[in-house]
Write a protein that holds these residues in place. Sequence first.
Motif, PDB file in Angstrom:
ATOM      1  N   HIS A 176     -14.080  -3.689   1.875  1.00 40.78           N
ATOM      2  CA  HIS A 176     -13.064  -2.725   1.466  1.00 40.78           C
ATOM      3  C   HIS A 176     -11.725  -3.393   1.182  1.00 40.78           C
ATOM      4  CE1 HIS A 176     -13.845  -2.803   5.870  1.00 40.78           C
ATOM      5  NE2 HIS A 176     -14.980  -2.241   5.520  1.00 40.78           N
ATOM      6  N   PHE A 177     -11.059  -2.892   0.151  1.00 36.46           N
ATOM      7  CA  PHE A 177      -9.718  -3.319  -0.234  1.00 36.46           C
ATOM      8  C   PHE A 177      -8.817  -2.089  -0.202  1.00 36.46           C
ATOM      9  CE2 PHE A 177     -11.269  -6.824  -3.439  1.00 36.46           C
ATOM     10  CZ  PHE A 177     -11.861  -7.512  -2.395  1.00 36.46           C
ATOM     11  N   SER A 178      -7.553  -2.279   0.174  1.00 38.16           N
ATOM     12  CA  SER A 178      -6.616  -1.154   0.205  1.00 38.16           C
ATOM     13  C   SER A 178      -5.242  -1.600  -0.281  1.00 38.16           C
ATOM     14  CB  SER A 178      -6.506  -0.573   1.624  1.00 38.16           C
ATOM     15  OG  SER A 178      -6.011  -1.546   2.536  1.00 38.16           O
ATOM     16  N   ALA A 179      -4.447  -0.622  -0.727  1.00 32.49           N
ATOM     17  CA  ALA A 179      -3.085  -0.887  -1.181  1.00 32.49           C
ATOM     18  C   ALA A 179      -2.212   0.317  -0.858  1.00 32.49           C
ATOM     19  CB  ALA A 179      -3.058  -1.167  -2.678  1.00 32.49           C
ATOM     20  N   ALA A 180      -1.087   0.073  -0.216  1.00 32.85           N
ATOM     21  CA  ALA A 180      -0.181   1.152   0.192  1.00 32.85           C
ATOM     22  C   ALA A 180       0.572   1.715  -1.004  1.00 32.85           C
ATOM     23  CB  ALA A 180       0.802   0.650   1.241  1.00 32.85           C
ATOM     24  N   VAL A 181       0.728   3.029  -0.982  1.00 28.87           N
ATOM     25  CA  VAL A 181       1.489   3.744  -2.005  1.00 28.87           C
ATOM     26  C   VAL A 181       2.900   4.039  -1.518  1.00 28.87           C
ATOM     27  CG1 VAL A 181       1.616   5.904  -3.311  1.00 28.87           C
ATOM     28  CG2 VAL A 181      -0.580   4.757  -3.038  1.00 28.87           C
ATOM     29  N   SER A 182       3.029   4.349  -0.233  1.00 27.45           N
ATOM     30  CA  SER A 182       4.324   4.718   0.342  1.00 27.45           C
ATOM     31  C   SER A 182       5.087   3.498   0.850  1.00 27.45           C
ATOM     32  CB  SER A 182       4.111   5.692   1.506  1.00 27.45           C
ATOM     33  OG  SER A 182       3.329   5.098   2.528  1.00 27.45           O
ATOM     34  N   ASP A 183       6.403   3.631   0.953  1.00 25.90           N
ATOM     35  CA  ASP A 183       7.240   2.532   1.425  1.00 25.90           C
ATOM     36  C   ASP A 183       6.915   2.130   2.851  1.00 25.90           C
ATOM     37  OD1 ASP A 183       8.568   2.341  -0.980  1.00 25.90           O
ATOM     38  OD2 ASP A 183      10.231   3.638  -0.359  1.00 25.90           O
ATOM     39  N   ASP A 184       6.513   3.095   3.673  1.00 30.26           N
ATOM     40  CA  ASP A 184       6.192   2.766   5.064  1.00 30.26           C
ATOM     41  C   ASP A 184       4.780   2.219   5.225  1.00 30.26           C
ATOM     42  OD1 ASP A 184       4.583   4.999   4.786  1.00 30.26           O
ATOM     43  OD2 ASP A 184       5.492   6.131   6.416  1.00 30.26           O
ATOM     44  N   GLY A 185       4.038   2.141   4.121  1.00 26.98           N
ATOM     45  CA  GLY A 185       2.706   1.560   4.148  1.00 26.98           C
ATOM     46  C   GLY A 185       1.611   2.478   4.648  1.00 26.98           C
ATOM     47  N   ALA A 186       1.964   3.647   5.161  1.00 26.40           N
ATOM     48  CA  ALA A 186       0.979   4.499   5.831  1.00 26.40           C
ATOM     49  C   ALA A 186       0.106   5.306   4.871  1.00 26.40           C
ATOM     50  CB  ALA A 186       1.682   5.446   6.798  1.00 26.40           C
ATOM     51  N   THR A 187       0.594   5.575   3.675  1.00 29.99           N
ATOM     52  CA  THR A 187      -0.213   6.276   2.675  1.00 29.99           C
ATOM     53  C   THR A 187      -0.780   5.220   1.741  1.00 29.99           C
ATOM     54  OG1 THR A 187       1.244   8.198   2.792  1.00 29.99           O
ATOM     55  CG2 THR A 187      -0.249   8.060   0.912  1.00 29.99           C
ATOM     56  N   PHE A 188      -2.104   5.134   1.694  1.00 32.26           N
ATOM     57  CA  PHE A 188      -2.699   4.015   0.981  1.00 32.26           C
ATOM     58  C   PHE A 188      -3.965   4.412   0.233  1.00 32.26           C
ATOM     59  CE2 PHE A 188      -4.594   4.097   5.188  1.00 32.26           C
ATOM     60  CZ  PHE A 188      -5.929   3.756   5.004  1.00 32.26           C
ATOM     61  N   VAL A 245      -4.173  -1.211  10.396  1.00 33.12           N
ATOM     62  CA  VAL A 245      -3.212  -2.187   9.877  1.00 33.12           C
ATOM     63  C   VAL A 245      -2.107  -1.487   9.090  1.00 33.12           C
ATOM     64  CG1 VAL A 245      -2.886  -4.113   8.267  1.00 33.12           C
ATOM     65  CG2 VAL A 245      -4.822  -4.125   9.859  1.00 33.12           C
ATOM     66  N   HIS A 246      -2.449  -0.530   8.244  1.00 24.13           N
ATOM     67  CA  HIS A 246      -1.418   0.160   7.460  1.00 24.13           C
ATOM     68  C   HIS A 246      -0.512   1.015   8.353  1.00 24.13           C
ATOM     69  CE1 HIS A 246      -2.426  -1.093   3.434  1.00 24.13           C
ATOM     70  NE2 HIS A 246      -3.698  -0.783   3.613  1.00 24.13           N
ATOM     71  N   ARG A 247      -1.015   1.475   9.460  1.00 23.42           N
ATOM     72  CA  ARG A 247      -0.206   2.255  10.393  1.00 23.42           C
ATOM     73  C   ARG A 247       0.724   1.357  11.210  1.00 23.42           C
ATOM     74  NH1 ARG A 247      -4.098   4.713  12.269  1.00 23.42           N
ATOM     75  NH2 ARG A 247      -4.523   3.545  14.180  1.00 23.42           N
ATOM     76  N   MET A 248       0.230   0.195  11.615  1.00 28.20           N
ATOM     77  CA  MET A 248       0.991  -0.664  12.512  1.00 28.20           C
ATOM     78  C   MET A 248       1.849  -1.703  11.801  1.00 28.20           C
ATOM     79  SD  MET A 248      -1.790  -1.436  15.548  1.00 28.20           S
ATOM     80  CE  MET A 248      -0.623  -2.542  16.352  1.00 28.20           C
ATOM     81  N   ASN A 249       1.462  -2.095  10.599  1.00 28.39           N
ATOM     82  CA  ASN A 249       2.139  -3.197   9.929  1.00 28.39           C
ATOM     83  C   ASN A 249       2.583  -2.779   8.524  1.00 28.39           C
ATOM     84  OD1 ASN A 249       2.967  -5.591   8.792  1.00 28.39           O
ATOM     85  ND2 ASN A 249       1.315  -6.806   9.648  1.00 28.39           N
ATOM     86  N   PRO A 250       3.740  -2.136   8.406  1.00 29.43           N
ATOM     87  CA  PRO A 250       4.176  -1.609   7.108  1.00 29.43           C
ATOM     88  C   PRO A 250       4.420  -2.679   6.047  1.00 29.43           C
ATOM     89  CG  PRO A 250       5.942  -1.454   8.734  1.00 29.43           C
ATOM     90  CD  PRO A 250       4.702  -1.832   9.486  1.00 29.43           C
ATOM     91  N   ALA A 251       4.564  -3.933   6.451  1.00 25.36           N
ATOM     92  CA  ALA A 251       4.791  -4.995   5.470  1.00 25.36           C
ATOM     93  C   ALA A 251       3.495  -5.458   4.812  1.00 25.36           C
ATOM     94  CB  ALA A 251       5.495  -6.188   6.118  1.00 25.36           C
ATOM     95  N   ALA A 252       2.365  -5.164   5.437  1.00 27.43           N
ATOM     96  CA  ALA A 252       1.072  -5.532   4.853  1.00 27.43           C
ATOM     97  C   ALA A 252       0.660  -4.440   3.883  1.00 27.43           C
ATOM     98  CB  ALA A 252       0.025  -5.710   5.953  1.00 27.43           C
ATOM     99  N   LYS A 253       1.311  -4.417   2.737  1.00 30.85           N
ATOM    100  CA  LYS A 253       1.091  -3.349   1.769  1.00 30.85           C
ATOM    101  C   LYS A 253      -0.323  -3.376   1.184  1.00 30.85           C
ATOM    102  CE  LYS A 253       5.213  -1.319   1.521  1.00 30.85           C
ATOM    103  NZ  LYS A 253       5.888  -1.961   2.652  1.00 30.85           N
TER     104      LYS A 253
END
Length: 255
Positions: free
Chosen positions: A43-55, A100-108
């Motif tokens: 699986h691959f993911s990419a954040a849409v929101s600035d806080d990284g939580a919506t991806f 990861v997207h919840r805990m690490n907002p820089a890992a977009k």
Amino acid sequence: MSVVTDVAFGAPERQSEQALRQDLAAAFRIAVRMGWHESVGNHFSAAVSDDGATFLMNPKWRHFSDVKASDLLLLDAHDDQVMAGADAPDPSAWCIHGTVHRMNPAAKVLFHCHPPNATVLATLQDPSMKAIDLNTARFFGKVAVDPGFGGMADEAEEGHRIAVTLGDKPVLIMGNHGVSIAAQTIPEAFEHLYFFERAAETLLKAYASGQPLAVMSDNLAAKTAAEWEPYAGMGYAHFEYWKRELDRTEPDYKT
């Protein structure tokens, strides 16, 4: 739950959701060309929101070669009902990427897969990336290792440990499992994965020779890793090449 902060993956490139969808769909198609995919998993993911939580993330058990921009799931890392939905993602995908997207907002961007050479490296008692050439030295000081394999990564504590161990590193070697790549943009993640798989191949072939490794000193390895930084644009040029190839041969990835 703690949040990993002060992560420096590089300057992000802001994109619309549609542009992110198209680039992420391209990454799946390119992964097939590279032989990084495995059955209908990974699986691959990419954040849409600035806080990284919506991806965005690939749907459950869809072959990478079949993924289109419109197929990608839009998920909220803070939504504890995601797995109860009719279109729930793969449990291990949610465990790793959601945490990861919840805990690490820089890992977009987060790529998790089992490419052949990186996965073999992850099976070794010492899976560290030794700086023995230009490509292996690229990752000096940039690789985290998680030796805590606990089976299929589909439990909350597994996801938490993975997120914490990744920290601010762009590469996580998951012992007895595979590799995860973190970045702020899709081209950066792609290039990290491309070079890490090549570096793993070089290291494994060097091990197979039976000869002692000519491992660089820490000072030389650090110098070489730093010298890679001005070449960050290579990743964007490389990714754009593959998108042009897809535009020519598999244009449906954009739809």
